[in-house]
Design an enzyme around this catalytic site. Structure first.
Site, PDB file in Angstrom:
ATOM      1  N   HIS A   1       8.965   7.103   8.085  1.00 50.28           N
ATOM      2  CA  HIS A   1       9.591   7.166   6.766  1.00 50.28           C
ATOM      3  C   HIS A   1      11.065   7.500   7.003  1.00 50.28           C
ATOM      4  CE1 HIS A   1       6.143   6.691   4.000  1.00 50.28           C
ATOM      5  NE2 HIS A   1       5.484   6.917   5.127  1.00 50.28           N
TER       6      HIS A   1
ATOM      7  N   HIS B   1       5.337   4.615  12.713  1.00 56.17           N
ATOM      8  CA  HIS B   1       5.384   4.523  11.248  1.00 56.17           C
ATOM      9  C   HIS B   1       6.385   5.591  10.779  1.00 56.17           C
ATOM     10  CE1 HIS B   1       2.985   4.061   7.312  1.00 56.17           C
ATOM     11  NE2 HIS B   1       3.629   5.201   7.090  1.00 56.17           N
TER      12      HIS B   1
ATOM     13  N   CYS C   1       4.268   9.327   0.335  1.00 56.62           N
ATOM     14  CA  CYS C   1       2.921   9.804   0.040  1.00 56.62           C
ATOM     15  C   CYS C   1       3.013  10.833  -1.072  1.00 56.62           C
ATOM     16  CB  CYS C   1       2.305  10.416   1.298  1.00 56.62           C
ATOM     17  SG  CYS C   1       0.695  11.128   0.967  1.00 56.62           S
TER      18      CYS C   1
ATOM     19  N   ARG D   1       0.833  -1.215   0.000  1.00 58.03           N
ATOM     20  CA  ARG D   1       0.000   0.000   0.000  1.00 58.03           C
ATOM     21  C   ARG D   1       0.869   1.266   0.000  1.00 58.03           C
ATOM     22  NH1 ARG D   1      -0.350   4.618   2.719  1.00 58.03           N
ATOM     23  NH2 ARG D   1       0.049   3.519   4.664  1.00 58.03           N
ATOM     24  N   ASP D   2       1.549   1.549   1.108  1.00 57.06           N
ATOM     25  CA  ASP D   2       2.353   2.774   1.191  1.00 57.06           C
ATOM     26  C   ASP D   2       3.450   2.731   0.125  1.00 57.06           C
ATOM     27  OD1 ASP D   2       3.840   5.028   2.089  1.00 57.06           O
ATOM     28  OD2 ASP D   2       3.313   4.632   4.168  1.00 57.06           O
TER      29      ASP D   2
HETATM   30  P1  HMG Z   1     -12.632  14.454  -3.308  1.00 56.86           P
HETATM   31  O1  HMG Z   1     -12.265  14.761  -4.715  1.00 56.86           O
HETATM   32  O2  HMG Z   1     -12.809  15.571  -2.350  1.00 56.86           O
HETATM   33  O3  HMG Z   1     -13.867  13.439  -3.249  1.00 56.86           O
HETATM   34  O4  HMG Z   1     -11.489  13.483  -2.746  1.00 56.86           O
HETATM   35  P2  HMG Z   1     -15.392  13.593  -3.531  1.00 56.86           P
HETATM   36  O5  HMG Z   1     -16.128  12.927  -2.417  1.00 56.86           O
HETATM   37  O6  HMG Z   1     -15.741  15.010  -3.895  1.00 56.86           O
HETATM   38  O7  HMG Z   1     -15.556  12.683  -4.840  1.00 56.86           O
HETATM   39  C1  HMG Z   1     -14.936  13.006  -6.071  1.00 56.86           C
HETATM   40  C2  HMG Z   1     -14.972  11.789  -6.986  1.00 56.86           C
HETATM   41  O8  HMG Z   1     -14.223  10.713  -6.400  1.00 56.86           O
HETATM   42  C3  HMG Z   1     -16.360  11.229  -7.196  1.00 56.86           C
HETATM   43  O9  HMG Z   1     -16.369  10.640  -8.482  1.00 56.86           O
HETATM   44  C4  HMG Z   1     -16.463  10.134  -6.150  1.00 56.86           C
HETATM   45  O10 HMG Z   1     -17.395   9.145  -6.482  1.00 56.86           O
HETATM   46  C5  HMG Z   1     -15.055   9.574  -6.191  1.00 56.86           C
HETATM   47  P3  HMG Z   1     -16.910  11.410  -9.776  1.00 56.86           P
HETATM   48  O11 HMG Z   1     -18.337  11.773  -9.412  1.00 56.86           O
HETATM   49  O12 HMG Z   1     -16.035  12.644  -9.940  1.00 56.86           O
HETATM   50  O13 HMG Z   1     -16.751  10.416 -10.866  1.00 56.86           O
HETATM   51  N1  HMG Z   1     -14.665   8.929  -4.915  1.00 56.86           N
HETATM   52  C6  HMG Z   1     -14.234   7.666  -4.831  1.00 56.86           C
HETATM   53  N2  HMG Z   1     -14.018   6.707  -5.752  1.00 56.86           N
HETATM   54  C7  HMG Z   1     -13.586   5.523  -5.310  1.00 56.86           C
HETATM   55  N3  HMG Z   1     -13.324   5.265  -4.011  1.00 56.86           N
HETATM   56  C8  HMG Z   1     -13.507   6.184  -3.064  1.00 56.86           C
HETATM   57  C9  HMG Z   1     -13.993   7.448  -3.461  1.00 56.86           C
HETATM   58  N4  HMG Z   1     -14.288   8.579  -2.792  1.00 56.86           N
HETATM   59  C10 HMG Z   1     -14.708   9.467  -3.689  1.00 56.86           C
HETATM   60  N5  HMG Z   1     -13.248   5.927  -1.790  1.00 56.86           N
HETATM   61  C11 HMG Z   1     -10.869  11.622  -1.361  1.00 56.86           C
HETATM   62  C12 HMG Z   1     -11.559  12.979  -1.424  1.00 56.86           C
HETATM   63  C13 HMG Z   1     -10.727  11.287   0.099  1.00 56.86           C
HETATM   64  C14 HMG Z   1     -11.716  10.588  -2.068  1.00 56.86           C
HETATM   65  C15 HMG Z   1      -9.485  11.742  -2.060  1.00 56.86           C
HETATM   66  O14 HMG Z   1      -8.823  12.860  -1.557  1.00 56.86           O
HETATM   67  C16 HMG Z   1      -8.598  10.533  -1.892  1.00 56.86           C
HETATM   68  O15 HMG Z   1      -8.952   9.448  -2.329  1.00 56.86           O
HETATM   69  N6  HMG Z   1      -7.430  10.702  -1.240  1.00 56.86           N
HETATM   70  C17 HMG Z   1      -6.525   9.603  -0.972  1.00 56.86           C
HETATM   71  C18 HMG Z   1      -5.119  10.076  -0.901  1.00 56.86           C
HETATM   72  C19 HMG Z   1      -4.221   8.950  -0.494  1.00 56.86           C
HETATM   73  O16 HMG Z   1      -4.536   7.776  -0.648  1.00 56.86           O
HETATM   74  N7  HMG Z   1      -3.042   9.327   0.043  1.00 56.86           N
HETATM   75  C20 HMG Z   1      -2.052   8.358   0.464  1.00 56.86           C
HETATM   76  C21 HMG Z   1      -2.449   7.593   1.680  1.00 56.86           C
HETATM   77  S1  HMG Z   1      -2.136   8.448   3.202  1.00 56.86           S
HETATM   78  C22 HMG Z   1      -0.474   8.117   3.551  1.00 56.86           C
HETATM   79  O17 HMG Z   1       0.244   7.605   2.734  1.00 56.86           O
HETATM   80  C23 HMG Z   1       0.038   8.420   4.935  1.00 56.86           C
HETATM   81  C24 HMG Z   1       0.227   7.144   5.785  1.00 56.86           C
HETATM   82  O18 HMG Z   1       1.133   6.240   5.178  1.00 56.86           O
HETATM   83  C25 HMG Z   1       0.792   7.521   7.168  1.00 56.86           C
HETATM   84  C26 HMG Z   1       2.020   8.442   7.091  1.00 56.86           C
HETATM   85  O19 HMG Z   1       3.014   8.073   6.428  1.00 56.86           O
HETATM   86  O20 HMG Z   1       1.941   9.507   7.691  1.00 56.86           O
HETATM   87  C27 HMG Z   1      -1.116   6.429   6.006  1.00 56.86           C
HETATM   88 MG    MG Z   2       3.281   6.350   5.224  1.00 56.81          MG
END
Ligand code: HMG
Ligand code: MG
Length: 299
Positions: free
Chosen positions: A210, A208, A241, A16-17
């Site tokens: 990095h 966690h 990320c 995932r990450d």
């Molecule tokens: P948004 O654009 O504000 O979402 O994104 P929305 O609710 O306005 O929806 C926009 C479109 O996305 C719509 O589709 C929704 O249906 C679709 P459209 O009508 O335009 O065709 N949508 C989805 N589709 C599939 N699955 C879903 C989903 N939700 C909405 N779940 C949102 C908001 C949260 C969805 C977006 O910002 C997002 O997906 N962000 C994820 C970012 C991410 O994954 N970042 C990396 C992970 S975090 C990380 O790595 C840190 C960690 O490792 C810890 C650390 O290191 O600190 C965990």
């Molecule tokens: Mg991370």
């Protein structure tokens, strides 16, 4: 003699990450083989994919296919990231056995990463928590930017503790404290952890790190001394990320397991098989493993 745990649960976040940060597409069957190799190496928790928006993280758009194709091993848990109710419903339909929600101690990072303020994101997790309870799934929580933010710089420890406390109150059985951009150093990491442990019991905390500045193992050691016993890591040091500029990979699982084994701390992980899994995914990505151990020539 340092006060260290007897056992550490390593949470492997490479699929995932690790993969979320790769620009080149990785085939679904390669991801599945990678996860199966990690399970064969003895890892008991493998974060498998994310049910986030495919527009935000195109690499993990095949989350359903990965879950469908995976031969799950008994005794292994395969958590998946979910940002909202839509992601939770997809995860449930795909038969996920555990979910992870994620927010931050920094408003700006959270806005860039999930397009929500911290409070808004906590509100979005409420229906996820309810569905998790209804379906008997465990829910993990992440707090990002616990040692600093790529946009805001210093982050208040009280904010980290506050967000961690709210995630625990919402039903997260474990809170993983993320040094998203690898800015922490050992004493600061330990101070942060101990402050959070005043709000959420140490047994419910994970770390966690990095490894952007080469501090991850030192930080982990400092946190083990403070009593943490769950550590996230990514095989071959994959990770980062896309919404945290300058973030590189997590601590490499191989290097972590080597250190823990040298400290006589049980992990249940076979280093040889882990190295094989690291070599497998590095080859698929067309590069050398980023772990230190993976770079030592093997017979
Ligand atoms: P948004 O654009 O504000 O979402 O994104 P929305 O609710 O306005 O929806 C926009 C479109 O996305 C719509 O589709 C929704 O249906 C679709 P459209 O009508 O335009 O065709 N949508 C989805 N589709 C599939 N699955 C879903 C989903 N939700 C909405 N779940 C949102 C908001 C949260 C969805 C977006 O910002 C997002 O997906 N962000 C994820 C970012 C991410 O994954 N970042 C990396 C992970 S975090 C990380 O790595 C840190 C960690 O490792 C810890 C650390 O290191 O600190 C965990
Ligand atoms: Mg991370």
């Amino acid at each position: 003699m340092a006060n260290l745990p007897q056992k550490v649960r390593v949470v492997e976040v490479g699929p995932r990450d690790g993969l979320q940060n790769e620009k080149q597409p990785v085939a679904t069957d390669v991801k599945i083989e990678f996860i199966e190799r990690l399970a064969a190496a003895g890892l008991s928790t493998i974060e498998t994919t994310s049910f986030v928006s495919p527009k935000w993280i195109p690499q993990l758009a095949d989350a359903e296919e990965v879950m469908r194709g995976l031969r799950r091993r008994r005794g292994v848990t395969y958590p998946v990231l979910v940002p909202n109710e839509k992601g939770m419903r997809r995860a449930l339909a795909a038969g996920a056995d555990e979910v992870a929600v994620f927010t931050a101690a920094s408003e700006t990072f959270n806005r860039k990463n999930i397009n929500a303020s911290v409070d808004e994101s906590l509100d979005r997790f409420q229906p996820i928590a309810e569905l998790a309870q209804e379906h008997g799934l465990r829910m993990r929580g992440y707090v990002s930017c616990v040692m600093g933010c790529p946009y805001e710089g210093a982050v208040e420890i009280s904010k980290v503790a506050d967000v961690a406390g709210k995630l625990a109150a919402m039903g997260c059985y474990e809170i993983s404290l993320g040094d998203t951009i690898g800015v922490g150093t050992p004493t600061a990491a330990r101070t942060m952890l101990e402050a959070v442990a005043l709000r959420v019991p140490m047994e419910q905390l994970a770390v966690h790190f990095h490894d952007t500045r080469g501090q991850a193992l030192a930080n982990i050691f400092a946190c083990l001394e403070a009593g943490v016993s769950v550590v996230d890591a990514s095989v071959s040091g994959l990770g980062g990320c896309p919404y945290a500029g300058g973030a590189t990979g997590n601590v490499a699982t191989e290097d972590l397991v080597y250190m823990l084994s040298g400290l006589d701390i049980e992990t249940g992980v076979s280093l040889q098989e882990l190295l094989d899994a690291g070599a497998y995914i590095s080859m698929a990505l067309g590069r050398q493993p980023a772990s230190k151990l993976g770079r030592i020539p093997r017979e």
